[in-house]
Design an enzyme around this catalytic site. Structure first.
Site, PDB file in Angstrom:
ATOM      1  N   HIS A   1       6.884   2.811  -6.835  1.00 29.17           N
ATOM      2  CA  HIS A   1       6.970   1.698  -5.815  1.00 29.17           C
ATOM      3  C   HIS A   1       6.655   0.430  -6.225  1.00 29.17           C
ATOM      4  O   HIS A   1       7.213  -0.685  -5.696  1.00 29.17           O
ATOM      5  CB  HIS A   1       6.204   2.079  -4.446  1.00 29.17           C
ATOM      6  CG  HIS A   1       4.728   1.697  -4.620  1.00 29.17           C
ATOM      7  ND1 HIS A   1       3.778   2.633  -4.915  1.00 29.17           N
ATOM      8  CD2 HIS A   1       4.091   0.668  -4.533  1.00 29.17           C
ATOM      9  CE1 HIS A   1       2.571   2.118  -4.787  1.00 29.17           C
ATOM     10  NE2 HIS A   1       2.700   0.674  -4.765  1.00 29.17           N
TER      11      HIS A   1
ATOM     12  N   ASP B   1       6.085   9.182  -7.032  1.00 32.28           N
ATOM     13  CA  ASP B   1       5.644   7.806  -7.222  1.00 32.28           C
ATOM     14  C   ASP B   1       5.268   7.512  -8.678  1.00 32.28           C
ATOM     15  O   ASP B   1       3.954   7.101  -8.692  1.00 32.28           O
ATOM     16  CB  ASP B   1       4.618   7.470  -6.022  1.00 32.28           C
ATOM     17  CG  ASP B   1       4.742   5.666  -6.031  1.00 32.28           C
ATOM     18  OD1 ASP B   1       5.382   5.013  -6.563  1.00 32.28           O
ATOM     19  OD2 ASP B   1       3.802   5.389  -5.255  1.00 32.28           O
TER      20      ASP B   1
ATOM     21  N   SER C   1      -2.060  -1.073  -6.794  1.00 28.23           N
ATOM     22  CA  SER C   1      -1.085   0.078  -6.859  1.00 28.23           C
ATOM     23  C   SER C   1      -0.456   0.085  -8.088  1.00 28.23           C
ATOM     24  O   SER C   1      -0.178  -0.783  -8.895  1.00 28.23           O
ATOM     25  CB  SER C   1       0.128  -0.390  -5.922  1.00 28.23           C
ATOM     26  OG  SER C   1      -0.235  -0.199  -4.641  1.00 28.23           O
TER      27      SER C   1
END
Length: 265
Positions: free
Chosen positions: A78, A123, A215
């Site tokens: 992502h 991901d 992230s």
């Protein structure tokens, strides 16, 4: 300097009729701060494998990543999704002062071919980088060995790191933060989240969490210093909400990493 990708959650609306608790489903939203909460400043050289990633594309956004080889960084899909290029910041304890940077284009980004932006399955992404020499402030983190590919790590302690804010609504800290957390079982985490087999979760009791953190950043075991997770998502209710934080499970991608990089243990 750093605004890290954070993920919000779509929560089912409550009804007047009692019903079984509905699991939460993650929805990615860029340009929201991630956070390391109730952690501690990482001394210089504690996390030599972490990198800060400034992506460009339709705007700019920040994520974390992990050095896994002289020419490879592992991060979240992502983060790489839609990127035209990325500036990689190496060896930073103070977030605005990396030891050096490299820029690479989208041709050197390998996003997992089955990444699903709707539910964040798969991901995970690789970034091919110019060669970097290892030293005390810039070094790789080892992947789990093939012998451990079925290890669930439930009950293990690990460290997550990043430059996110240190509490809900806080400004970004200058200094790299780390937090020691305990990995929980899939069954425990599945009470809150709709999980894929290749996800791994941490307990956030006591407000200790990445809450999405940087992230793409690392989750590394205390025992053996192996990279077992890539930060994926956490609760939009806040970093101290008590919901488990979720990572991509590295052991689920050992074949994919080996096939693309030649790296295996």
């Amino acid at each position: 300097m750093k605004l890290f990708v954070f993920l919000a959650l779509a929560v089912a609306a409550a009804t007047a009729v009692p019903a079984p608790a509905q699991k939460l489903t993650p929805t990615p939203i860029k340009d929201i701060q991630g956070r390391i909460t109730n952690g501690y400043p990482a001394y210089e050289g504690k996390v030599p494998y972490i990198v800060g990633l400034l992506f460009s594309g339709n705007g700019n956004w920040w994520c974390g990543g992990s050095i896994i080889g002289n020419t490879w960084v592992l991060t979240a899909a992502h983060c790489t999704n839609g990127a035209s290029g990325v500036t990689i910041n190496y060896g930073a304890s103070i977030r605005t002062q990396p030891q050096y940077t490299h820029w690479v284009g989208s041709g050197d980004i390998i996003q997992h071919h089955h990444y699903n932006s709707g539910n964040l399955h798969n991901d995970i992404s690789l970034i091919r980088t110019p060669h970097v020499d290892f030293w005390s402030l810039v070094n790789k983190v080892e992947l789990p060995s093939y012998n451990d590919r079925y290890q669930d790590y439930a009950g293990w302690w690990a460290v997550a790191s990043g430059w996110g804010g240190t509490y809900d609504g806080s400004p970004l800290p200058d200094w790299l933060q780390s937090v020691d957390v305990q990995i929980i079982s899939q069954s425990d985490c599945s009470r809150t989240w709709s999980l894929h087999d290749n996800m791994i979760c941490i307990n956030t009791d006591g407000g200790k969490s990445t809450c999405g953190g940087d992230s793409g950043g690392p989750l590394v075991t205390h025992d053996g210093n192996r990279l077992v997770g890539v930060t994926s998502f956490g609760s939009a209710a806040g970093c101290q909400s008590g919901a488990p934080a979720v990572f991509s499970r590295v052991t689920g991608y050992l074949d994919w990493i080996r096939d693309n990089t030649g790296i295996s243990y």
